[in-house]
Design an enzyme around this catalytic site. Structure first.
Site, PDB file in Angstrom:
ATOM      1  N   ARG B  12      24.995  61.923 -59.360  1.00 34.73           N
ATOM      2  CA  ARG B  12      24.479  61.859 -60.733  1.00 34.73           C
ATOM      3  C   ARG B  12      24.012  63.224 -61.214  1.00 34.73           C
ATOM      4  NH1 ARG B  12      18.990  58.251 -59.879  1.00 34.73           N
ATOM      5  NH2 ARG B  12      17.950  59.622 -58.411  1.00 34.73           N
ATOM      6  N   SER B  39      17.812  57.112 -64.514  1.00 33.95           N
ATOM      7  CA  SER B  39      18.635  56.674 -63.385  1.00 33.95           C
ATOM      8  C   SER B  39      19.955  57.420 -63.329  1.00 33.95           C
ATOM      9  CB  SER B  39      18.931  55.170 -63.501  1.00 33.95           C
ATOM     10  OG  SER B  39      17.741  54.465 -63.718  1.00 33.95           O
ATOM     11  N   GLU B  60      23.614  47.693 -74.792  1.00 29.30           N
ATOM     12  CA  GLU B  60      24.883  48.275 -74.368  1.00 29.30           C
ATOM     13  C   GLU B  60      26.002  48.012 -75.372  1.00 29.30           C
ATOM     14  OE1 GLU B  60      22.999  46.226 -72.524  1.00 29.30           O
ATOM     15  OE2 GLU B  60      22.139  47.597 -71.045  1.00 29.30           O
ATOM     16  N   ARG B 169      25.929  56.850 -57.911  1.00 34.55           N
ATOM     17  CA  ARG B 169      25.077  57.933 -58.404  1.00 34.55           C
ATOM     18  C   ARG B 169      24.284  58.635 -57.313  1.00 34.55           C
ATOM     19  NH1 ARG B 169      19.716  55.277 -60.151  1.00 34.55           N
ATOM     20  NH2 ARG B 169      20.060  53.196 -59.345  1.00 34.55           N
TER      21      ARG B 169
END
Lengths: 290, 321
Positions: B12, B39, B60, B169
């Protein structure tokens, strides 16, 4: 305040009747269509394309143009008639509506039709697409505005309210929406299926400027539009009080007119009624000087 | 011999750093997130380019539509959520904005498959490849390590259209040499072999496949390990060649065995009448559950041990043919 002259107002009312007439001819040519919701936005599409929007029909991709998102995408025929009248494509193309290989699908497709800024048809999504365009145009310091047309039944969709929250938070004052409150959705009255409550106070509580207007009165629509376009720091919406099927007695205000078949006799009846009003508006226009 | 090592950075971080680097040269790159910037690592991007990053909040579907609108006025939106929500929740929005309107949207779905571990079954996506593979014109990658991500990201940003990047990630494992170049649509032979091909995808399963191949070598079986690199478009030529050469194929994916890598390879082999011993390692018809990645891979028979055992069976079938 930019108020329409009586002459201009009559011209726009007549343009709305032309949009009705050509929409009905197009729907009649393929035998069926979303007549109710098409007829209820005739005044709005006339006002937008004849008075408010900035565009060049010879250069539909012009980055400086205003954008239109018909989120109630099934009402494409009203938009196509307005686009053809504005010179985006020849009037005779309107009669190819929904035919095999046509560039005019009943639900808008940006890759088929000149002047369509984004494809719609899956309800609720136009709201987000319009908000994204408005955000991008603001980031580019563009003077272009985004005009979003929602259906009242469409406001059942959760995505509409996500976009409404988002647009307020992002202060998208280049976004102006219209909700066509014709009180019916496919299966019946919106009140009976999933009541929307007070849309104006809902939008206001979400941080929008909201103005109620008679959606068949060009002057009211125009004044509400001008008021919202002057708004800064927040998006605005015109809550349009309309009649589903407005302007042809076969469907005007009647239930079950979301999508209906049109026989040649019915088309002739609609043609007569609308043409009569066009002639009457023309006579009135000839009687006054601009 | 493959030199497996540990990076200083999680994927990430690499992703955000690379996007920042690309955004320096390309003013159209615009990042959207749905309350997961902490995140996704994209907070770093938002810090560097606050005017080109928007946290949409937990919405979303709207975010995907906003991405379509941004693309329609010339931006290159890079959209992030957990894979489950980036894909499973927003399928129609991806279809409308990305496929029907042919907009330019780059979707990053973090922690695909089993990678969400402790977040459990709600956050696990065993069906995202299957969903996205069925949409027309979409590019799908699952970068195996940071070397691959760095190589593919500029290509993905440059190519107009919808791309879906599965991103583990927190992955730090590095498999490839720093100078390895990757091309969208081209698979990579990670380890040559002659008896069977193991085609794997992503950080977890390419690693398991390499370990399985080492195990097999000790037992006298030479396994060729192919990293599929891009799940769509699939490197059909390389897969057909390696299948013909080794005469047996086993796929390994951090995804359901339905509709993902295994299905794609099976379709390809069947289309080309390659009736060779073939198997799929992946999740059976099931939903995920809380657990560590290693635990879950073990529980569902997806570790190097099972890959090796399955490979031995397939090689045995080859001898019977």
């Amino acid at each position: 305040m930019n108020i329409l002259s009586q002459h201009r107002s009559l011209e726009l009312h007549r343009a709305a009747e032309f949009i009705r007439l050509h929409s009905m001819e197009a729907i009649g040519s393929c035998g069926a269509g979303h007549v109710g919701g098409v007829l209820s936005i005739a005044e709005l599409t006339a006002l937008l394309y004849q008075e408010v929007l900035r565009y060049d029909p010879k250069y539909p991709e012009d980055p400086a143009r205003d954008r239109v998102v018909l989120s109630k995408g099934h009402c494409g025929p009203a938009l196509y008639a307005a686009l053809a009248l504005a010179g985006f494509f020849p009037m005779e193309e309107l009669l190819t509506l929904n035919q095999n290989g046509s560039s005019l699908p009943s639900h808008c497709n940006m890759h088929k039709t000149p002047g369509i800024d984004i494809g719609t048809g899956s309800l609720g999504q136009g709201a987000s697409l319009a908000a994204g365009m408005a955000l991008g145009l603001k980031k580019r310091s563009s003077a272009s505005r985004v005009f979003l047309i929602l259906g009242d039944g469409e406001c059942n969709e959760g995505q509409v309210w996500e976009a409404v929250l988002f647009a307020a938070h992002q202060q998208l004052d280049n976004l102006i929406a219209y909700v066509d409150v014709n009180k019916q959705q496919l299966d019946g009255y919106t009140e009976d299926i999933c009541s929307l409550g007070d849309l104006r106070s809902k939008f206001e509580s979400f941080g929008w400027r909201a103005i109620q207007a008679d959606g068949h009165n060009i002057d009211e629509l125009h004044n509400a539009t001008q008021e919202i376009l002057r708004e800064t720091g927040r998006p605005g919406i015109v809550i349009m009080d309309t009649v589903k099927g407005k302007g042809w007695s076969g469907v005007d205000g009647k239930p079950g007119v979301h999508h209906v078949p049109i026989s040649s006799e019915q088309l002739e009846e609609a043609r007569k009624e609308i043409t009569h009003r066009i002639e009457s508006l023309t006579a009135q226009l000839e009687g006054i000087h601009d | 011999m493959i030199n497996i090592r540990t990076s200083k950075h999680m994927l990430r971080e690499i992703n955000s750093m690379e996007l920042i680097r690309l955004a320096e040269a390309d003013p159209d790159i615009f990042v959207l997130d749905a309350d997961l910037m902490s995140s996704s690592g994209l907070k770093a991007f938002a810090g560097k380019y606050p005017d080109r990053a928007v946290n949409c909040g937990i919405q979303e579907a709207n975010m995907m539509g906003v991405a379509g609108g941004l693309s329609a006025v010339g931006f290159i939106p890079v959209v992030h959520s957990f894979a489950a929500y980036a894909v499973r929740r927003t399928l129609d929005q991806i279809f409308m904005a990305g496929c029907y309107n042919q907009q330019n949207i780059k979707i990053i779905g973090t922690d695909p498959g089993v990678c969400s571990a402790a977040n459990g079954g709600t956050h696990m996506t065993f069906e995202d490849i299957a969903i996205m593979r069925a949409l027309p014109g979409i590019t799908i990658v699952d970068p195996t390590d940071e070397v691959m991500l760095k190589s593919l990201l500029p290509q993905i940003i440059q190519a107009h259209g919808v791309a879906y990047i599965r991103l583990f990630r927190k992955n730090k494992r590095v498999i490839y040499r720093d100078d390895t170049e990757f091309t969208l649509g081209k698979a990579q032979v990670v380890r040559p072999g002659t008896d069977i091909t193991i085609i794997a995808e992503g950080p977890l399963m390419v690693f398991e496949a390499i370990q399985a191949a080492e195990k097999l070598e000790a037992q006298g079986i030479s396994a060729q390990v192919v990293d599929v690199v891009s799940l769509k478009p699939l490197d059909e030529q390389l897969i057909l060649e390696t299948a013909a050469k080794t005469g047996a194929v086993l796929t390994a994916e951090n995804h359901s065995i339905t509709g993902g890598l295994g299905s794609a390879v099976a379709e390809l082999l069947a289309d080309h009448r390659l009736g060779i011993p073939f198997g799929r390692i992946g999740f059976p018809e099931m939903v995920g559950e809380t657990g560590t990645v290693d635990y879950i891979l073990q529980r569902f028979g997806m570790t190097h041990a099972e890959i090796a055992a399955h490979a031995i069976t397939l090689v045995g079938e080859k001898d019977e043919q």
